[in-house]
Scaffold this active site. Sequence first.
Site, PDB file in Angstrom:
ATOM      1  N   ASP A  48       0.783  -1.284   0.046  1.00 36.20           N
ATOM      2  CA  ASP A  48      -0.082  -0.143   0.011  1.00 36.20           C
ATOM      3  C   ASP A  48       0.721   1.366  -0.041  1.00 36.20           C
ATOM      4  O   ASP A  48       0.710   2.126  -0.828  1.00 36.20           O
ATOM      5  CB  ASP A  48      -0.925   0.380   1.285  1.00 36.20           C
ATOM      6  CG  ASP A  48      -2.085  -0.695   1.126  1.00 36.20           C
ATOM      7  OD1 ASP A  48      -2.465  -1.286   2.201  1.00 36.20           O
ATOM      8  OD2 ASP A  48      -2.968  -0.668   0.051  1.00 36.20           O
ATOM      9  N   GLU A  71      -5.520   6.962   0.066  1.00 39.88           N
ATOM     10  CA  GLU A  71      -6.196   6.241   1.217  1.00 39.88           C
ATOM     11  C   GLU A  71      -5.374   6.348   2.421  1.00 39.88           C
ATOM     12  O   GLU A  71      -5.629   6.255   3.411  1.00 39.88           O
ATOM     13  CB  GLU A  71      -6.382   4.858   0.776  1.00 39.88           C
ATOM     14  CG  GLU A  71      -7.143   3.899   1.978  1.00 39.88           C
ATOM     15  CD  GLU A  71      -7.763   2.573   1.401  1.00 39.88           C
ATOM     16  OE1 GLU A  71      -7.231   2.094   0.447  1.00 39.88           O
ATOM     17  OE2 GLU A  71      -8.515   2.389   2.254  1.00 39.88           O
ATOM     18  N   ASP A 124      -6.451   4.744  -4.968  1.00 36.61           N
ATOM     19  CA  ASP A 124      -6.500   3.639  -4.034  1.00 36.61           C
ATOM     20  C   ASP A 124      -5.226   2.807  -4.190  1.00 36.61           C
ATOM     21  O   ASP A 124      -5.119   2.228  -5.277  1.00 36.61           O
ATOM     22  CB  ASP A 124      -7.684   2.777  -3.974  1.00 36.61           C
ATOM     23  CG  ASP A 124      -7.783   1.799  -3.042  1.00 36.61           C
ATOM     24  OD1 ASP A 124      -6.934   1.492  -2.185  1.00 36.61           O
ATOM     25  OD2 ASP A 124      -8.982   1.306  -2.419  1.00 36.61           O
ATOM     26  N   ILE A 126      -3.956   0.236  -3.283  1.00 37.30           N
ATOM     27  CA  ILE A 126      -3.925  -1.274  -3.333  1.00 37.30           C
ATOM     28  C   ILE A 126      -5.733  -1.423  -3.144  1.00 37.30           C
ATOM     29  O   ILE A 126      -6.119  -1.295  -1.744  1.00 37.30           O
ATOM     30  CB  ILE A 126      -3.356  -2.051  -2.258  1.00 37.30           C
ATOM     31  CG1 ILE A 126      -1.953  -2.224  -2.461  1.00 37.30           C
ATOM     32  CG2 ILE A 126      -3.696  -3.510  -2.594  1.00 37.30           C
ATOM     33  CD1 ILE A 126      -1.215  -3.266  -3.272  1.00 37.30           C
ATOM     34  N   ASP A 127      -6.443  -1.697  -3.863  1.00 35.28           N
ATOM     35  CA  ASP A 127      -7.939  -1.772  -3.662  1.00 35.28           C
ATOM     36  C   ASP A 127      -8.081  -3.360  -3.479  1.00 35.28           C
ATOM     37  O   ASP A 127      -7.533  -4.084  -4.490  1.00 35.28           O
ATOM     38  CB  ASP A 127      -8.627  -1.162  -4.805  1.00 35.28           C
ATOM     39  CG  ASP A 127     -10.069  -1.335  -4.839  1.00 35.28           C
ATOM     40  OD1 ASP A 127     -10.661  -1.327  -3.677  1.00 35.28           O
ATOM     41  OD2 ASP A 127     -10.867  -1.208  -5.666  1.00 35.28           O
ATOM     42  N   THR A 129      -7.352  -5.234  -0.439  1.00 29.12           N
ATOM     43  CA  THR A 129      -6.537  -5.620   0.121  1.00 29.12           C
ATOM     44  C   THR A 129      -6.436  -7.032   0.751  1.00 29.12           C
ATOM     45  O   THR A 129      -5.681  -8.053   0.597  1.00 29.12           O
ATOM     46  CB  THR A 129      -6.536  -4.896   1.722  1.00 29.12           C
ATOM     47  OG1 THR A 129      -6.726  -3.514   1.166  1.00 29.12           O
ATOM     48  CG2 THR A 129      -5.495  -5.214   2.636  1.00 29.12           C
ATOM     49  N   ASP A 273     -12.686   4.234  -4.025  1.00 32.32           N
ATOM     50  CA  ASP A 273     -12.970   2.873  -4.448  1.00 32.32           C
ATOM     51  C   ASP A 273     -14.065   2.792  -5.717  1.00 32.32           C
ATOM     52  O   ASP A 273     -14.398   1.758  -6.245  1.00 32.32           O
ATOM     53  CB  ASP A 273     -14.001   2.139  -3.287  1.00 32.32           C
ATOM     54  CG  ASP A 273     -12.983   1.572  -2.064  1.00 32.32           C
ATOM     55  OD1 ASP A 273     -12.041   1.383  -2.604  1.00 32.32           O
ATOM     56  OD2 ASP A 273     -13.342   1.691  -0.929  1.00 32.32           O
TER      57      ASP A 273
HETATM   58  P1  AMP Z   1     -14.382  -5.169  -2.361  1.00 32.22           P
HETATM   59  O1  AMP Z   1     -12.919  -5.638  -2.606  1.00 32.22           O
HETATM   60  O2  AMP Z   1     -15.065  -4.749  -3.543  1.00 32.22           O
HETATM   61  O3  AMP Z   1     -14.982  -5.834  -1.407  1.00 32.22           O
HETATM   62  O4  AMP Z   1     -14.135  -3.767  -2.179  1.00 32.22           O
HETATM   63  C1  AMP Z   1     -12.791  -3.473  -1.122  1.00 32.22           C
HETATM   64  C2  AMP Z   1     -12.820  -2.047  -0.783  1.00 32.22           C
HETATM   65  O5  AMP Z   1     -14.271  -2.044   0.477  1.00 32.22           O
HETATM   66  C3  AMP Z   1     -11.923  -1.599   0.280  1.00 32.22           C
HETATM   67  O6  AMP Z   1     -11.004  -0.737  -0.507  1.00 32.22           O
HETATM   68  C4  AMP Z   1     -12.353  -0.625   1.391  1.00 32.22           C
HETATM   69  O7  AMP Z   1     -12.393   0.829   1.048  1.00 32.22           O
HETATM   70  C5  AMP Z   1     -14.168  -1.239   1.199  1.00 32.22           C
HETATM   71  N1  AMP Z   1     -14.764  -1.362   2.332  1.00 32.22           N
HETATM   72  C6  AMP Z   1     -14.180  -1.543   3.823  1.00 32.22           C
HETATM   73  N2  AMP Z   1     -15.184  -1.755   4.456  1.00 32.22           N
HETATM   74  C7  AMP Z   1     -16.411  -1.793   4.116  1.00 32.22           C
HETATM   75  C8  AMP Z   1     -17.890  -2.058   4.224  1.00 32.22           C
HETATM   76  N3  AMP Z   1     -17.950  -1.913   5.679  1.00 32.22           N
HETATM   77  N4  AMP Z   1     -18.625  -1.743   3.338  1.00 32.22           N
HETATM   78  C9  AMP Z   1     -18.296  -1.666   2.102  1.00 32.22           C
HETATM   79  N5  AMP Z   1     -16.996  -1.359   1.652  1.00 32.22           N
HETATM   80  C10 AMP Z   1     -16.077  -1.395   2.631  1.00 32.22           C
HETATM   81 MG    MG Z   2     -10.276   0.086  -1.937  1.00 35.79          MG
END
Ligand code: AMP
Ligand code: MG
Length: 330
Positions: A48, A71, A124, A126-127, A129, A273
């Site tokens: 990150d 981020e 972001d 690293i989207d 994680t 995101d």
């Molecule tokens: P994904 O891989 O599509 O599930 O999305 C990853 C992203 O979800 C991360 O970059 C976080 O910023 C975000 N994230 C973290 N917590 C939550 C949450 N409670 N609801 C929705 N998105 C979240």
């Molecule tokens: Mg992200």
Amino acid sequence: MSFLYQREKETAIRAVIAASILTGRIQNDLIGKRSIQKEDRSPVTIADFGSQAVICKILNDAFPDDPIVAEEDSGELSKPEHAENLLHVTHYVSVSFPRVSSGEVCQWIDLGSGPVSFRYWTLDPIDGTKGFLRGDQYAIALALIEEGTVRVGVLACPNIILNSHEGKEARGGLFVAVRDQGAVQLDMTGHSSRKIKVSSVNSPPQALLTESVESAHSDHQLNLELAEKLGILRPSVRMDSQVKYAILATGEASIYVRMPSPQTPDYREKIWDHAAGSILVQEAGGKVTDAVGRGLDFRCGKRLEENYGIVVTNGLLHSTVVNALGSLLP
Ligand code: AMP
Ligand code: MG
């Protein structure tokens, strides 16, 4: 042919490629040593911070007046207990910037603490994680926003599996969109550009729905009910990160719905995101709104305060999906 945002686009591509070389190395090195564990966040921390440092440095050199809203910040990394992590980050950043010091790395990371302004970048580093830690899908997502609208989006998806023209599978792709100029897919070196567009599926039973892997990030049960209501025949495809937007933009999937998980009902989505992913799908011919059909508003700060949930489709299915979702919401 329009050259508007040409320099922004080229710089963003260069920055994201440099970062993806760094994150790819870290993912390989750590998986090779079998040291990636769910509880151990250090590998992702290194990736990150390294990704953010490299991208912010390249952006800031090219556009010193543009704020970057990213981020991470260097607060934790600068603490004495993280000295070893900081050395690791500095080592990986030095692949792109030889002789860089740890102090400079922290300064470059903090270039990402800019304000949401009339014109700003959002990142972001690293989207996805959790996907990164599993050795699975993740993305590096960078976008330029002006007047609350995304103008340029670059998404690196280093582990995406793509079908090439010769029917062979290829791994990794860059996805680039500029407002009113369309969307393209490139290889991870920034070459072999090809235009991409969303699917032409116009009846829900033929549609493929994509959603998060993590049940803490979206409401899987609601999506199941939605799929049933729409008569979607295939099971949903679960994927981490904005790679979901990429598979919408290439026509592989036709619907992506992200409603807050029951565990976090008041969650508001983060700008980084969705910025790059949303312009990619729009420029590929699709549509991106919130659950009630409002466009995403990137003027409100780090969170999409004015939007509730996210609905992404190929456009043809949009009103059908928004209406069906509306009938399932309280
Ligand atoms: P994904 O891989 O599509 O599930 O999305 C990853 C992203 O979800 C991360 O970059 C976080 O910023 C975000 N994230 C973290 N917590 C939550 C949450 N409670 N609801 C929705 N998105 C979240
Ligand atoms: Mg992200």
